[in-house]
Design an enzyme around this catalytic site. Structure first.
Site, PDB file in Angstrom:
ATOM      1  N   HIS A  16      -6.940  -5.868   2.326  1.00 25.29           N
ATOM      2  CA  HIS A  16      -5.808  -5.242   3.017  1.00 25.29           C
ATOM      3  C   HIS A  16      -5.257  -6.275   4.004  1.00 25.29           C
ATOM      4  O   HIS A  16      -5.991  -6.779   4.864  1.00 25.29           O
ATOM      5  CB  HIS A  16      -6.258  -4.036   3.847  1.00 25.29           C
ATOM      6  CG  HIS A  16      -6.792  -2.882   3.067  1.00 25.29           C
ATOM      7  ND1 HIS A  16      -6.066  -1.727   2.846  1.00 25.29           N
ATOM      8  CD2 HIS A  16      -7.998  -2.679   2.479  1.00 25.29           C
ATOM      9  CE1 HIS A  16      -6.810  -0.862   2.166  1.00 25.29           C
ATOM     10  NE2 HIS A  16      -7.985  -1.413   1.927  1.00 25.29           N
TER      11      HIS A  16
ATOM     12  N   ASP B 172       0.843  -1.190   0.000  1.00 26.30           N
ATOM     13  CA  ASP B 172       0.000   0.000   0.000  1.00 26.30           C
ATOM     14  C   ASP B 172       0.885   1.249   0.000  1.00 26.30           C
ATOM     15  O   ASP B 172       1.894   1.320   0.712  1.00 26.30           O
ATOM     16  CB  ASP B 172      -0.924   0.007   1.232  1.00 26.30           C
ATOM     17  CG  ASP B 172      -2.085   0.967   1.061  1.00 26.30           C
ATOM     18  OD1 ASP B 172      -3.228   0.500   0.924  1.00 26.30           O
ATOM     19  OD2 ASP B 172      -1.846   2.197   1.057  1.00 26.30           O
TER      20      ASP B 172
ATOM     21  N   SER C 169     -12.005   3.341  -1.411  1.00 24.22           N
ATOM     22  CA  SER C 169     -11.645   4.449  -2.306  1.00 24.22           C
ATOM     23  C   SER C 169     -11.248   3.963  -3.692  1.00 24.22           C
ATOM     24  O   SER C 169     -11.281   4.734  -4.649  1.00 24.22           O
ATOM     25  CB  SER C 169     -10.511   5.280  -1.697  1.00 24.22           C
ATOM     26  OG  SER C 169      -9.377   4.481  -1.472  1.00 24.22           O
TER      27      SER C 169
ATOM     28  N   ASN D 241     -12.863  -3.138   2.590  1.00 22.93           N
ATOM     29  CA  ASN D 241     -13.837  -2.050   2.654  1.00 22.93           C
ATOM     30  C   ASN D 241     -14.806  -2.203   1.486  1.00 22.93           C
ATOM     31  O   ASN D 241     -14.389  -2.462   0.355  1.00 22.93           O
ATOM     32  CB  ASN D 241     -13.121  -0.702   2.580  1.00 22.93           C
ATOM     33  CG  ASN D 241     -12.226  -0.466   3.780  1.00 22.93           C
ATOM     34  OD1 ASN D 241     -12.595  -0.788   4.909  1.00 22.93           O
ATOM     35  ND2 ASN D 241     -11.039   0.093   3.553  1.00 22.93           N
TER      36      ASN D 241
ATOM     37  N   HIS E 148     -10.201  -5.561  -3.134  1.00 28.56           N
ATOM     38  CA  HIS E 148      -8.857  -5.847  -2.621  1.00 28.56           C
ATOM     39  C   HIS E 148      -8.945  -6.149  -1.145  1.00 28.56           C
ATOM     40  O   HIS E 148      -9.760  -5.574  -0.421  1.00 28.56           O
ATOM     41  CB  HIS E 148      -7.905  -4.671  -2.872  1.00 28.56           C
ATOM     42  CG  HIS E 148      -8.443  -3.344  -2.446  1.00 28.56           C
ATOM     43  ND1 HIS E 148      -9.415  -2.672  -3.160  1.00 28.56           N
ATOM     44  CD2 HIS E 148      -8.190  -2.579  -1.356  1.00 28.56           C
ATOM     45  CE1 HIS E 148      -9.717  -1.549  -2.551  1.00 28.56           C
ATOM     46  NE2 HIS E 148      -9.010  -1.472  -1.436  1.00 28.56           N
TER      47      HIS E 148
HETATM   48  P1  AMP Z   1      -9.640   1.247   0.010  1.00 29.95           P
HETATM   49  O1  AMP Z   1      -9.719   2.629   0.618  1.00 29.95           O
HETATM   50  O2  AMP Z   1     -10.081   0.135   0.902  1.00 29.95           O
HETATM   51  O3  AMP Z   1     -10.332   1.229  -1.344  1.00 29.95           O
HETATM   52  O4  AMP Z   1      -8.098   0.989  -0.230  1.00 29.95           O
HETATM   53  C1  AMP Z   1      -7.404   1.536  -1.300  1.00 29.95           C
HETATM   54  C2  AMP Z   1      -5.960   1.552  -0.907  1.00 29.95           C
HETATM   55  O5  AMP Z   1      -5.190   1.773  -2.063  1.00 29.95           O
HETATM   56  C3  AMP Z   1      -5.602   2.652   0.092  1.00 29.95           C
HETATM   57  O6  AMP Z   1      -5.107   2.081   1.289  1.00 29.95           O
HETATM   58  C4  AMP Z   1      -4.539   3.467  -0.637  1.00 29.95           C
HETATM   59  O7  AMP Z   1      -3.512   3.905   0.209  1.00 29.95           O
HETATM   60  C5  AMP Z   1      -4.045   2.470  -1.676  1.00 29.95           C
HETATM   61  N1  AMP Z   1      -3.461   3.063  -2.860  1.00 29.95           N
HETATM   62  C6  AMP Z   1      -3.941   4.112  -3.575  1.00 29.95           C
HETATM   63  N2  AMP Z   1      -3.141   4.374  -4.630  1.00 29.95           N
HETATM   64  C7  AMP Z   1      -2.138   3.451  -4.564  1.00 29.95           C
HETATM   65  C8  AMP Z   1      -0.988   3.206  -5.368  1.00 29.95           C
HETATM   66  N3  AMP Z   1      -0.690   3.947  -6.458  1.00 29.95           N
HETATM   67  N4  AMP Z   1      -0.167   2.181  -5.000  1.00 29.95           N
HETATM   68  C9  AMP Z   1      -0.444   1.433  -3.914  1.00 29.95           C
HETATM   69  N5  AMP Z   1      -1.513   1.618  -3.126  1.00 29.95           N
HETATM   70  C10 AMP Z   1      -2.353   2.622  -3.438  1.00 29.95           C
END
Ligand code: AMP
Length: 113
Positions: A101, A30, A94, A86, A99
């Site tokens: 975590h 992440d 987001s 999430n 995915h």
């Molecule tokens: P979620 O909020 O559960 O959808 O998780 C999305 C995750 O993607 C967040 O924890 C972000 O920090 C991560 N994220 C966003 N952009 C990138 C990226 N370019 N490389 C790696 N992780 C990312």
């Protein structure tokens, strides 16, 4: 349809290191880690969120959990880690490509915020 952020990383269109890959999924660190180990386990098939998953995706969902466990073992998380998915913006999602975590390397509180 436009590729998701994670698919673009997988295809090398956005910088990012693939730290694990098999036939069905891949994993990246992440970019904004919330724990010493914070890995995202992502299916190659783009499904926006768990609530969109269909019956035929049951094996894929199980695969993501199993690979999360394998990556926890590889990172020596001593069987203490948290898996988070999430689902939906109000639940903190987001990136709309399912995915898991994998968070580890510290203690966690319950309930989550
Ligand atoms: P979620 O909020 O559960 O959808 O998780 C999305 C995750 O993607 C967040 O924890 C972000 O920090 C991560 N994220 C966003 N952009 C990138 C990226 N370019 N490389 C790696 N992780 C990312």
């Amino acid at each position: 349809m436009t590729d998701s952020l994670f698919t673009q990383i997988y295809k090398g269109q956005i910088p990012g290191k693939i730290i694990y890959e098999d036939e069905h999924c891949f994993a990246i660190n992440d970019i904004n880690p919330q724990a010493p180990v914070h890995i995202l386990i992502i299916p190659k098939k783009e499904v926006a969120k768990v609530s969109d998953a269909s019956f035929e995706e049951i094996p894929l969902l199980g695969h993501l959990i199993y690979i999360s466990k394998k990556l926890a073992d590889l990172n020596k998380l001593s069987n203490n880690y948290r898996l988070v998915i999430n689902n939906g913006a109000e639940a903190g999602q987001s990136v709309f490509h399912i995915h898991v975590h994998l968070l580890g390397g510290r203690s966690f509180n319950w309930p989550p915020g």
